[in-house]
Enzyme design. Structure first.
Site, mmCIF file in Angstrom:
data_model
loop_
_atom_site.group_PDB
_atom_site.id
_atom_site.type_symbol
_atom_site.label_atom_id
_atom_site.label_comp_id
_atom_site.label_asym_id
_atom_site.label_seq_id
_atom_site.Cartn_x
_atom_site.Cartn_y
_atom_site.Cartn_z
ATOM 1 N N HIS A 66 -15.257 -3.157 -19.709
ATOM 2 C CA HIS A 66 -13.907 -2.517 -20.093
ATOM 3 C C HIS A 66 -13.986 -2.537 -21.822
ATOM 4 O O HIS A 66 -14.317 -3.766 -22.135
ATOM 5 C CB HIS A 66 -12.822 -3.169 -19.657
ATOM 6 C CG HIS A 66 -12.689 -3.012 -18.322
ATOM 7 N ND1 HIS A 66 -11.780 -1.965 -17.682
ATOM 8 C CD2 HIS A 66 -13.223 -3.641 -17.275
ATOM 9 C CE1 HIS A 66 -11.627 -2.364 -16.143
ATOM 10 N NE2 HIS A 66 -12.545 -3.317 -15.900
ATOM 11 N N GLY B 256 -10.571 -10.055 -10.264
ATOM 12 C CA GLY B 256 -9.912 -8.761 -10.396
ATOM 13 C C GLY B 256 -10.686 -7.511 -10.360
ATOM 14 O O GLY B 256 -10.210 -6.325 -10.500
ATOM 15 N N HIS C 287 -19.237 -2.180 -14.442
ATOM 16 C CA HIS C 287 -18.841 -1.564 -15.429
ATOM 17 C C HIS C 287 -18.096 -2.629 -16.646
ATOM 18 O O HIS C 287 -17.869 -3.846 -16.143
ATOM 19 C CB HIS C 287 -17.909 -0.589 -15.295
ATOM 20 C CG HIS C 287 -16.610 -1.295 -14.340
ATOM 21 N ND1 HIS C 287 -16.873 -1.509 -13.027
ATOM 22 C CD2 HIS C 287 -15.388 -1.605 -14.650
ATOM 23 C CE1 HIS C 287 -15.708 -2.154 -12.655
ATOM 24 N NE2 HIS C 287 -14.702 -2.159 -13.518
HETATM 25 P P1 AMP Z 1 -11.986 -3.187 -12.469
HETATM 26 O O1 AMP Z 1 -10.553 -3.414 -11.715
HETATM 27 O O2 AMP Z 1 -12.339 -4.265 -13.213
HETATM 28 O O3 AMP Z 1 -13.077 -3.025 -11.151
HETATM 29 O O4 AMP Z 1 -11.847 -1.887 -13.061
HETATM 30 C C1 AMP Z 1 -11.879 -0.598 -12.452
HETATM 31 C C2 AMP Z 1 -11.324 0.318 -13.315
HETATM 32 O O5 AMP Z 1 -11.703 1.545 -13.052
HETATM 33 C C3 AMP Z 1 -9.665 0.131 -13.403
HETATM 34 O O6 AMP Z 1 -9.438 -0.037 -14.722
HETATM 35 C C4 AMP Z 1 -9.437 1.583 -12.987
HETATM 36 O O7 AMP Z 1 -8.301 2.167 -13.537
HETATM 37 C C5 AMP Z 1 -10.768 2.496 -13.259
HETATM 38 N N1 AMP Z 1 -10.804 3.666 -12.511
HETATM 39 C C6 AMP Z 1 -10.558 3.701 -11.186
HETATM 40 N N2 AMP Z 1 -10.935 4.902 -10.644
HETATM 41 C C7 AMP Z 1 -11.179 5.701 -11.764
HETATM 42 C C8 AMP Z 1 -11.775 6.914 -12.259
HETATM 43 N N3 AMP Z 1 -11.553 7.902 -11.246
HETATM 44 N N4 AMP Z 1 -11.793 7.584 -13.302
HETATM 45 C C9 AMP Z 1 -11.746 6.840 -14.589
HETATM 46 N N5 AMP Z 1 -11.416 5.301 -14.132
HETATM 47 C C10 AMP Z 1 -11.120 4.746 -13.061
#
Ligand code: AMP
Ligand code: ZN
Length: 114
Positions: free
Chosen positions: A102, A93, A100
């Site tokens: 969460h 996912g 990063h």
């Molecule tokens: P993942 O799907 O584990 O790679 O997590 C990526 C996360 O980044 C998702 O929860 C998105 O909502 C978040 N995301 C994407 N673009 C941004 C942004 N510009 N600012 C803050 N969060 C973001």
């Protein structure tokens, strides 16, 4: 890294809500929160995902955990409980290919899947 949305946020070329920052990590509000508290803890170095952690860059994981602890306290979820997770690869996912974690909290997390 060119085209990386998190590198742009780190360089302040894109806006974000910042909860914590030092020379090595930044913690920002997720733009599309899955839980009432949803923070992304991001190393400033462009590392694609947790599979790219080696003995050369693993120290940043300590910084990530220290940042997560500080943000959990700041946002009032330290004692209630929270999850700290990272998605590694498309199949898990991952959608942004800059490492990063969460930090998820602010609700009772049921069903308990792990
Ligand atoms: P993942 O799907 O584990 O790679 O997590 C990526 C996360 O980044 C998702 O929860 C998105 O909502 C978040 N995301 C994407 N673009 C941004 C942004 N510009 N600012 C803050 N969060 C973001
Ligand atoms: Zn990046």
């Amino acid at each position: 890294m060119d085209g990386c949305i998190f590198c742009k946020i780190i360089k302040k070329e894109l806006p974000s809500t910042i909860y914590y920052e030092n020379e090595r990590v930044i913690a920002i509000k997720d733009i599309n929160p899955a839980t009432p508290v949803h923070v992304l803890i991001i190393p400033k170095e462009h590392i694609e995902s947790v599979k790219d952690i080696t003995s050369d860059n693993a120290n940043v994981l300590i910084d990530i955990h220290i940042a997560a602890n500080a943000v959990a306290e700041q946002l009032g979820i330290k004692d209630k409980g929270y999850r700290l997770i990272t998605n590694c690869g498309k199949g898990a996912g991952q959608t942004v290919f800059h490492l990063h974690y969460h930090l998820l909290g602010g609700i009772e997390m049921n069903p308990k899947i792990i």
